[in-house]
Write an enzyme that holds these catalytic residues in place. Structure first.
Site, PDB file in Angstrom:
ATOM      1  N   HIS A 101       4.547  51.299  31.328  1.00 28.09           N
ATOM      2  CA  HIS A 101       3.951  50.234  32.147  1.00 28.09           C
ATOM      3  C   HIS A 101       2.913  50.828  33.112  1.00 28.09           C
ATOM      4  CE1 HIS A 101       8.081  48.141  31.581  1.00 28.09           C
ATOM      5  NE2 HIS A 101       7.205  47.496  30.825  1.00 28.09           N
TER       6      HIS A 101
ATOM      7  N   LYS B  65      16.477  36.587  29.362  1.00 24.75           N
ATOM      8  CA  LYS B  65      17.181  37.874  29.254  1.00 24.75           C
ATOM      9  C   LYS B  65      18.050  38.114  30.494  1.00 24.75           C
ATOM     10  CE  LYS B  65      13.216  40.306  27.326  1.00 24.75           C
ATOM     11  NZ  LYS B  65      12.201  41.303  27.650  1.00 24.75           N
TER      12      LYS B  65
ATOM     13  N   ARG C 113       2.594  49.007  21.700  1.00 28.23           N
ATOM     14  CA  ARG C 113       3.104  50.334  21.325  1.00 28.23           C
ATOM     15  C   ARG C 113       3.024  50.554  19.836  1.00 28.23           C
ATOM     16  NH1 ARG C 113       8.483  49.158  24.566  1.00 28.23           N
ATOM     17  NH2 ARG C 113       8.028  47.327  23.327  1.00 28.23           N
TER      18      ARG C 113
ATOM     19  N   SER D  84      11.940  49.486  28.279  1.00 31.24           N
ATOM     20  CA  SER D  84      12.933  49.316  29.349  1.00 31.24           C
ATOM     21  C   SER D  84      14.343  49.289  28.761  1.00 31.24           C
ATOM     22  CB  SER D  84      12.666  48.026  30.120  1.00 31.24           C
ATOM     23  OG  SER D  84      11.397  48.068  30.711  1.00 31.24           O
TER      24      SER D  84
HETATM   25  O1  PNS Z   1       8.130  42.495  29.272  1.00 37.83           O
HETATM   26  P1  PNS Z   1       8.279  41.347  28.345  1.00 37.83           P
HETATM   27  O2  PNS Z   1       9.706  40.909  28.297  1.00 37.83           O
HETATM   28  O3  PNS Z   1       7.695  41.650  26.989  1.00 37.83           O
HETATM   29  O4  PNS Z   1       7.437  40.112  28.965  1.00 37.83           O
HETATM   30  C1  PNS Z   1       7.369  38.869  28.326  1.00 37.83           C
HETATM   31  C2  PNS Z   1       6.762  37.831  29.276  1.00 37.83           C
HETATM   32  C3  PNS Z   1       7.596  37.698  30.532  1.00 37.83           C
HETATM   33  C4  PNS Z   1       5.367  38.242  29.659  1.00 37.83           C
HETATM   34  C5  PNS Z   1       6.702  36.460  28.513  1.00 37.83           C
HETATM   35  O5  PNS Z   1       7.969  36.112  28.073  1.00 37.83           O
HETATM   36  C6  PNS Z   1       6.151  35.320  29.385  1.00 37.83           C
HETATM   37  O6  PNS Z   1       4.963  35.230  29.603  1.00 37.83           O
HETATM   38  N1  PNS Z   1       7.046  34.457  29.913  1.00 37.83           N
HETATM   39  C7  PNS Z   1       6.667  33.353  30.763  1.00 37.83           C
HETATM   40  C8  PNS Z   1       6.875  32.000  30.068  1.00 37.83           C
HETATM   41  C9  PNS Z   1       5.691  31.641  29.193  1.00 37.83           C
HETATM   42  O7  PNS Z   1       4.572  31.489  29.632  1.00 37.83           O
HETATM   43  N2  PNS Z   1       5.953  31.482  27.872  1.00 37.83           N
HETATM   44  C10 PNS Z   1       4.936  31.131  26.911  1.00 37.83           C
HETATM   45  C11 PNS Z   1       4.152  32.343  26.370  1.00 37.83           C
HETATM   46  S1  PNS Z   1       5.187  33.462  25.434  1.00 37.83           S
END
Ligand code: PNS
Length: 162
Positions: free
Chosen positions: A18, A42, A91, A129
């Site tokens: 990150h 999660k 990645r 993570s």
């Molecule tokens: O680190 P991660 O878990 O890959 O992050 C994922 C995250 C939090 C960026 C994604 O789940 C997100 O944007 N969540 C907010 C809800 C949302 O907008 N959902 C629609 C697009 S996936």
């Protein structure tokens, strides 16, 4: 033109992967807003406040990086913050499908919001993570995956939980 990027994620916990993306993003964009997602489905090891706190300490020396938390839709949050870019790290091919879907959903929801994907530095491609938490729970060394501050917090959390 000012290009403001939102770098969203769970950051549970923040890793060197990150920080690599945040550092490189800070050289490309006028400002990077690291956005910690809360209320995600999660189960997390750290509270949003703890994740924001760690990220603030770690990104403190980077002048154009702000750390915040968000709830609800990322697209709505990014528009409200005046951001024009969503920054994400990639990645491996296994990450691609989710990133591809997310980029399209976000563009549908906010047509002026573009997603920029940066390739994670090769030193960090194996880090996630979840891997950090699993290795730490099994008493493995996580020193090459996370900064000292994060390592100590992860170890303390695991001790608390046992
Ligand atoms: O680190 P991660 O878990 O890959 O992050 C994922 C995250 C939090 C960026 C994604 O789940 C997100 O944007 N969540 C907010 C809800 C949302 O907008 N959902 C629609 C697009 S996936």
């Amino acid at each position: 033109m000012k290009t403001v990027a939102v770098y969203p994620g769970s950051f549970d916990p923040p890793t060197y992967g990150h920080l690599d993306i945040i550092g490189r993003g800070s050289h490309v964009f006028s400002k990077v807003i690291v956005a910690v997602a809360f209320n995600i489905r999660k189960q997390t090891m750290f509270t949003p406040e703890e994740r924001v706190g760690m990220l603030r300490t770690l990104t403190g020396p980077m002048g154009n990086v702000e750390v915040d938390a968000f709830d609800g839709l990322l697209a709505d949050y990014a528009v409200a913050k005046g951001a024009n870019v969503v920054l994400r790290g990639l990645r491996a091919v296994s990450d691609f499908e989710f990133e591809f879907q997310m980029a399209h959903v976000n563009r549908k929801l906010a047509p002026k919001l573009d997603t920029v994907i940066m390739m994670t530095g090769e030193k960090h491609i194996y880090i996630s993570s979840s891997i950090v938490k699993e290795v730490a729970r099994l008493r493995g060394k996580i020193d090459d995956m996370v900064p000292e501050l994060v390592r100590d917090r992860v170890v303390a959390k695991i001790r608390e939980q046992e």
